[in-house]
Design a protein around this motif. Structure first.
Motif, mmCIF file in Angstrom:
data_model
loop_
_atom_site.group_PDB
_atom_site.id
_atom_site.type_symbol
_atom_site.label_atom_id
_atom_site.label_comp_id
_atom_site.label_asym_id
_atom_site.label_seq_id
_atom_site.Cartn_x
_atom_site.Cartn_y
_atom_site.Cartn_z
ATOM 1 N N PRO A 1 24.244 44.950 38.899
ATOM 2 C CA PRO A 1 23.621 43.704 39.370
ATOM 3 C C PRO A 1 24.198 43.183 40.683
ATOM 4 C CG PRO A 1 24.938 43.309 37.400
ATOM 5 C CD PRO A 1 24.844 44.787 37.567
ATOM 6 N N GLU B 1 19.877 47.177 36.697
ATOM 7 C CA GLU B 1 20.402 46.795 35.393
ATOM 8 C C GLU B 1 21.906 47.067 35.258
ATOM 9 O OE1 GLU B 1 17.486 47.935 32.440
ATOM 10 O OE2 GLU B 1 19.108 48.103 30.976
ATOM 11 N N GLN C 1 14.450 38.429 33.170
ATOM 12 C CA GLN C 1 15.433 38.351 34.254
ATOM 13 C C GLN C 1 15.005 39.197 35.448
ATOM 14 O OE1 GLN C 1 18.756 39.603 31.864
ATOM 15 N NE2 GLN C 1 19.654 37.568 31.785
ATOM 16 N N LYS D 1 25.315 37.452 37.891
ATOM 17 C CA LYS D 1 23.925 37.532 37.437
ATOM 18 C C LYS D 1 23.683 38.799 36.630
ATOM 19 C CE LYS D 1 21.590 34.740 40.834
ATOM 20 N NZ LYS D 1 20.600 34.691 41.905
ATOM 21 N N GLU D 2 22.766 38.696 35.719
ATOM 22 C CA GLU D 2 22.403 39.849 34.900
ATOM 23 C C GLU D 2 20.907 40.108 35.016
ATOM 24 O OE1 GLU D 2 23.530 39.491 30.825
ATOM 25 O OE2 GLU D 2 25.285 40.723 31.249
ATOM 26 N N TYR D 3 20.534 41.363 35.006
ATOM 27 C CA TYR D 3 19.118 41.712 35.071
ATOM 28 C C TYR D 3 18.813 42.691 33.957
ATOM 29 C CZ TYR D 3 19.959 39.817 39.718
ATOM 30 O OH TYR D 3 20.333 39.023 40.766
ATOM 31 N N LYS D 4 18.987 42.222 32.753
ATOM 32 C CA LYS D 4 18.803 43.138 31.623
ATOM 33 C C LYS D 4 17.444 42.971 30.948
ATOM 34 C CE LYS D 4 23.552 44.314 30.716
ATOM 35 N NZ LYS D 4 23.563 45.501 31.605
#
Ligand SMILES: [Zn+2]
Ligand SMILES: [Zn+2]
Length: 111
Positions: free
Chosen positions: A73, A70, A9, A2-5
């Motif tokens: 993750p 960020e 997100q 998963k990415e939280y950029k």
């Protein structure tokens, strides 16, 4: 992985059941006290005391990612990577970045 950029997100993450659950666990573990304040011998707990001038609760607690969401993750839902902090300390934790872009963390981790 998963990415939280992007904001979207992150928004989705902070809105997730999993986050809300681990956030509560982290606050419970920390006795609803700001950990950096506690380390300095102060006790700041979340109260329902309302500050009229600030139009919000006097002390607001945030569950902060020690290693940024960020950049890390995989640690997003690791309780060891979470710390209960008050808003004042949270601003300090994010230090210069916060000063440079005041709005950057405004919504972060409060959802
Ligand atoms: Zn604090
Ligand atoms: Zn934070």
């Amino acid at each position: 992985m998963k990415e939280y950029k992007t904001l979207e997100q992150k928004r989705r993450f902070y809105d997730s059941k999993e986050w809300k659950q681990i956030r509560e666990e982290a606050k419970q573990r920390d006795n609803y006290e700001c950990q950096p304040c506690k380390r300095r011998g102060l006790v700041r707990i979340d109260t329902n005391e309302y500050s009229k001038s600030a139009k919000r609760k006097k002390i607001q607690l945030v569950v902060h990612h020690i290693q940024e969401l960020e950049d890390h993750p995989t640690l997003a839902l690791e309780i060891d990577n979470l710390e209960t902090v008050c808003v004042d300390c949270h601003n300090k934790e994010h230090g210069r970045e916060f000063e440079r872009n005041v709005n950057k963390w405004e919504m972060d981790e409060k959802w």
